[in-house]
Design an enzyme around this catalytic site. Sequence first.
Site, PDB file in Angstrom:
ATOM      1  N   MET A  96     -10.314  -4.101  13.510  1.00  0.00           N
ATOM      2  CA  MET A  96     -10.198  -4.035  12.049  1.00  0.00           C
ATOM      3  C   MET A  96     -10.036  -5.415  11.426  1.00  0.00           C
ATOM      4  O   MET A  96     -10.296  -5.609  10.253  1.00  0.00           O
ATOM      5  CB  MET A  96      -8.993  -3.181  11.664  1.00  0.00           C
ATOM      6  CG  MET A  96      -9.242  -1.706  11.777  1.00  0.00           C
ATOM      7  SD  MET A  96      -7.950  -0.892  10.841  1.00  0.00           S
ATOM      8  CE  MET A  96      -8.253   0.766  11.327  1.00  0.00           C
ATOM      9  N   GLY A 129       0.300   1.713  12.858  1.00  0.00           N
ATOM     10  CA  GLY A 129       0.837   1.282  11.573  1.00  0.00           C
ATOM     11  C   GLY A 129       0.047   1.907  10.426  1.00  0.00           C
ATOM     12  O   GLY A 129      -0.662   2.907  10.602  1.00  0.00           O
ATOM     13  N   GLY A 130       0.170   1.308   9.251  1.00  0.00           N
ATOM     14  CA  GLY A 130      -0.486   1.843   8.064  1.00  0.00           C
ATOM     15  C   GLY A 130      -1.999   1.905   8.200  1.00  0.00           C
ATOM     16  O   GLY A 130      -2.635   2.878   7.774  1.00  0.00           O
ATOM     17  N   ALA A 131      -2.600   0.873   8.797  1.00  0.00           N
ATOM     18  CA  ALA A 131      -4.065   0.837   8.913  1.00  0.00           C
ATOM     19  C   ALA A 131      -4.553   1.964   9.826  1.00  0.00           C
ATOM     20  O   ALA A 131      -5.562   2.619   9.552  1.00  0.00           O
ATOM     21  CB  ALA A 131      -4.518  -0.516   9.442  1.00  0.00           C
ATOM     22  N   LYS A 157       0.813  -1.230   0.000  1.00  0.00           N
ATOM     23  CA  LYS A 157       0.000   0.000   0.000  1.00  0.00           C
ATOM     24  C   LYS A 157       0.841   1.272   0.000  1.00  0.00           C
ATOM     25  O   LYS A 157       0.455   2.267  -0.597  1.00  0.00           O
ATOM     26  CB  LYS A 157      -0.950   0.014   1.209  1.00  0.00           C
ATOM     27  CG  LYS A 157      -2.099  -0.980   1.088  1.00  0.00           C
ATOM     28  CD  LYS A 157      -3.040  -0.833   2.264  1.00  0.00           C
ATOM     29  CE  LYS A 157      -4.123  -1.867   2.244  1.00  0.00           C
ATOM     30  NZ  LYS A 157      -5.064  -1.736   3.353  1.00  0.00           N
ATOM     31  N   ARG A 167       2.737   0.464  20.928  1.00  0.00           N
ATOM     32  CA  ARG A 167       3.943  -0.047  21.598  1.00  0.00           C
ATOM     33  C   ARG A 167       5.108   0.918  21.355  1.00  0.00           C
ATOM     34  O   ARG A 167       5.784   1.331  22.288  1.00  0.00           O
ATOM     35  CB  ARG A 167       4.266  -1.444  21.034  1.00  0.00           C
ATOM     36  CG  ARG A 167       5.545  -2.028  21.533  1.00  0.00           C
ATOM     37  CD  ARG A 167       5.781  -3.395  20.950  1.00  0.00           C
ATOM     38  NE  ARG A 167       5.863  -3.387  19.486  1.00  0.00           N
ATOM     39  CZ  ARG A 167       6.098  -4.441  18.736  1.00  0.00           C
ATOM     40  NH1 ARG A 167       6.235  -5.629  19.310  1.00  0.00           N
ATOM     41  NH2 ARG A 167       6.157  -4.352  17.423  1.00  0.00           N
ATOM     42  N   THR A 168       5.307   1.312  20.089  1.00  0.00           N
ATOM     43  CA  THR A 168       6.363   2.271  19.749  1.00  0.00           C
ATOM     44  C   THR A 168       5.717   3.656  19.707  1.00  0.00           C
ATOM     45  O   THR A 168       5.086   4.034  18.708  1.00  0.00           O
ATOM     46  CB  THR A 168       6.972   1.922  18.370  1.00  0.00           C
ATOM     47  OG1 THR A 168       7.239   0.521  18.331  1.00  0.00           O
ATOM     48  CG2 THR A 168       8.234   2.708  18.098  1.00  0.00           C
ATOM     49  N   TYR A 207     -10.890  -9.349  10.685  1.00  0.00           N
ATOM     50  CA  TYR A 207     -12.127 -10.140  10.615  1.00  0.00           C
ATOM     51  C   TYR A 207     -11.765 -11.609  10.549  1.00  0.00           C
ATOM     52  O   TYR A 207     -10.721 -11.989  10.025  1.00  0.00           O
ATOM     53  CB  TYR A 207     -12.966  -9.744   9.391  1.00  0.00           C
ATOM     54  CG  TYR A 207     -12.170  -9.740   8.111  1.00  0.00           C
ATOM     55  CD1 TYR A 207     -11.513  -8.580   7.700  1.00  0.00           C
ATOM     56  CD2 TYR A 207     -12.050 -10.883   7.347  1.00  0.00           C
ATOM     57  CE1 TYR A 207     -10.746  -8.571   6.557  1.00  0.00           C
ATOM     58  CE2 TYR A 207     -11.292 -10.882   6.188  1.00  0.00           C
ATOM     59  CZ  TYR A 207     -10.633  -9.720   5.802  1.00  0.00           C
ATOM     60  OH  TYR A 207      -9.865  -9.716   4.665  1.00  0.00           O
TER      61      TYR A 207
HETATM   62  P1  NDP Z   1       1.338  -2.635  10.388  1.00  0.00           P
HETATM   63  O1  NDP Z   1       2.327  -3.750  10.319  1.00  0.00           O
HETATM   64  O2  NDP Z   1       1.579  -1.387   9.594  1.00  0.00           O
HETATM   65  O3  NDP Z   1       1.150  -2.173  11.922  1.00  0.00           O
HETATM   66  C1  NDP Z   1       1.059  -3.149  12.937  1.00  0.00           C
HETATM   67  C2  NDP Z   1       0.650  -2.510  14.253  1.00  0.00           C
HETATM   68  O4  NDP Z   1       0.540  -3.561  15.234  1.00  0.00           O
HETATM   69  C3  NDP Z   1       1.666  -1.507  14.804  1.00  0.00           C
HETATM   70  O5  NDP Z   1       0.998  -0.534  15.556  1.00  0.00           O
HETATM   71  C4  NDP Z   1       2.534  -2.404  15.714  1.00  0.00           C
HETATM   72  O6  NDP Z   1       3.169  -1.704  16.768  1.00  0.00           O
HETATM   73  C5  NDP Z   1       1.471  -3.303  16.303  1.00  0.00           C
HETATM   74  N1  NDP Z   1       2.094  -4.560  16.779  1.00  0.00           N
HETATM   75  C6  NDP Z   1       2.543  -5.590  16.026  1.00  0.00           C
HETATM   76  N2  NDP Z   1       3.052  -6.549  16.816  1.00  0.00           N
HETATM   77  C7  NDP Z   1       2.932  -6.112  18.102  1.00  0.00           C
HETATM   78  C8  NDP Z   1       3.265  -6.650  19.382  1.00  0.00           C
HETATM   79  N3  NDP Z   1       3.844  -7.862  19.509  1.00  0.00           N
HETATM   80  N4  NDP Z   1       2.957  -5.939  20.498  1.00  0.00           N
HETATM   81  C9  NDP Z   1       2.365  -4.728  20.391  1.00  0.00           C
HETATM   82  N5  NDP Z   1       2.023  -4.139  19.198  1.00  0.00           N
HETATM   83  C10 NDP Z   1       2.310  -4.827  18.080  1.00  0.00           C
HETATM   84  O7  NDP Z   1      -0.064  -3.318  10.005  1.00  0.00           O
HETATM   85  P2  NDP Z   1      -1.351  -2.585   9.376  1.00  0.00           P
HETATM   86  O8  NDP Z   1      -1.485  -1.288  10.063  1.00  0.00           O
HETATM   87  O9  NDP Z   1      -1.253  -2.609   7.909  1.00  0.00           O
HETATM   88  O10 NDP Z   1      -2.566  -3.583   9.748  1.00  0.00           O
HETATM   89  C11 NDP Z   1      -3.073  -3.711  11.080  1.00  0.00           C
HETATM   90  C12 NDP Z   1      -4.331  -4.576  11.088  1.00  0.00           C
HETATM   91  O11 NDP Z   1      -5.397  -3.983  10.389  1.00  0.00           O
HETATM   92  C13 NDP Z   1      -4.149  -5.971  10.452  1.00  0.00           C
HETATM   93  O12 NDP Z   1      -4.727  -6.919  11.340  1.00  0.00           O
HETATM   94  C14 NDP Z   1      -4.947  -5.898   9.163  1.00  0.00           C
HETATM   95  O13 NDP Z   1      -5.463  -7.166   8.804  1.00  0.00           O
HETATM   96  C15 NDP Z   1      -6.051  -4.938   9.555  1.00  0.00           C
HETATM   97  N6  NDP Z   1      -6.678  -4.249   8.390  1.00  0.00           N
HETATM   98  C16 NDP Z   1      -8.003  -4.514   8.093  1.00  0.00           C
HETATM   99  C17 NDP Z   1      -8.626  -3.905   7.020  1.00  0.00           C
HETATM  100  C18 NDP Z   1     -10.082  -4.229   6.705  1.00  0.00           C
HETATM  101  O14 NDP Z   1     -10.542  -3.905   5.597  1.00  0.00           O
HETATM  102  N7  NDP Z   1     -10.839  -4.803   7.628  1.00  0.00           N
HETATM  103  C19 NDP Z   1      -7.903  -2.965   6.149  1.00  0.00           C
HETATM  104  C20 NDP Z   1      -6.531  -2.729   6.564  1.00  0.00           C
HETATM  105  C21 NDP Z   1      -5.946  -3.373   7.631  1.00  0.00           C
HETATM  106  P3  NDP Z   1       4.656  -1.084  16.582  1.00  0.00           P
HETATM  107  O15 NDP Z   1       4.483   0.172  15.773  1.00  0.00           O
HETATM  108  O16 NDP Z   1       5.134  -0.858  17.955  1.00  0.00           O
HETATM  109  O17 NDP Z   1       5.461  -2.128  15.833  1.00  0.00           O
END
Ligand code: NDP
Length: 280
Positions: free
Chosen positions: A221, A130-132, A66, A153-154, A223
């Site tokens: 987010m 993150g991106g979402a 994306k 977390r970050t 499902y």
């Molecule tokens: P990213 O990889 O960009 O971000 C992941 C996020 O999860 C970050 O905030 C990260 O924190 C956190 N995270 C990951 N591992 C851990 C951990 N062990 N402990 C604490 N925090 C953690 O992913 P996306 O933002 O792209 O996607 C996030 C979710 O949204 C996914 O589950 C995706 O399936 C869902 N989604 C659903 C959509 C829909 O249409 N329903 C559309 C888009 C996304 P940190 O920054 O600290 O690493």
Amino acid sequence: MINAYTVIGQPIAHSLSPMIHSLFGELTQRRITYTRTEGTDASFEGIVKQWHDRGGKGCNVTAPFKEQAVQVCSHLARSADRAGSVNTIHMRRDGELVGHSTDGAGMMHDIERNIRFPVRGRRVLILGAGGAARGVVGPLLDARPSALHIANRTVSRADAILQYFADDPAAGVPMSASSYEALSEQAPFDLVINATSLSLAGSLPTLPDGLMTPQALAYDMMYSREATVFMRWAHDQGATVSDGFGMLVEQAAEAFLVWEGVRPKTRMAWPRLLELLNAH
Ligand code: NDP
């Protein structure tokens, strides 16, 4: 004429988008094809350009491309510019590749119209940065919550989102960021959106009791056929819960609107979509 679309991602075999868009085509009586295309970092750009050269009308872009998709587009709609990512590319007749981000609008449609939870005046918490998370901040601010807090977390990633939106026209909404550990100082919230990827791993951040008001909505987010860990936790806390299936369907409807100029009546498609999801 049949308009050709594809969704590009890695992995992509389990994407529900072909099923959803085929149903939208039937509902709106548009003749479309919609396929899945597996990409890699190296092949992504070439795939988009080839699709365009062969007369494709557009594509969806999913994880992990994306952000990369922003570079491929010749023009960005405001939604994509604000989100910093593209999930829908419109391949126009004049040769322009216009990038859109429909995730935020899709989530807002699901929350405000399907679930009927108005965001205006509510205290909103996003878990994850993150991106979402970034993709939904703009449309959330447009809905005028009384406050928007991002916990991650970050913490620096959450701060970066705040900074990015500091000059946004909708920036009158008070915004703040913290770690999960500091959340009890900010509670309670009326709407909590889980935008971490932890649900995929069957996990959730450690969250304090009293995080939500009694009428709160907890929205994951992610499902899946079963309730996620976050949904089960929030249910035990007394909240109304929802997963992100509606967001998936509504972001697809927004993409269909960009490409075909008509928004499918998603509520009519709901029973069939749930049947197909369960059979998937
Ligand atoms: P990213 O990889 O960009 O971000 C992941 C996020 O999860 C970050 O905030 C990260 O924190 C956190 N995270 C990951 N591992 C851990 C951990 N062990 N402990 C604490 N925090 C953690 O992913 P996306 O933002 O792209 O996607 C996030 C979710 O949204 C996914 O589950 C995706 O399936 C869902 N989604 C659903 C959509 C829909 O249409 N329903 C559309 C888009 C996304 P940190 O920054 O600290 O690493």
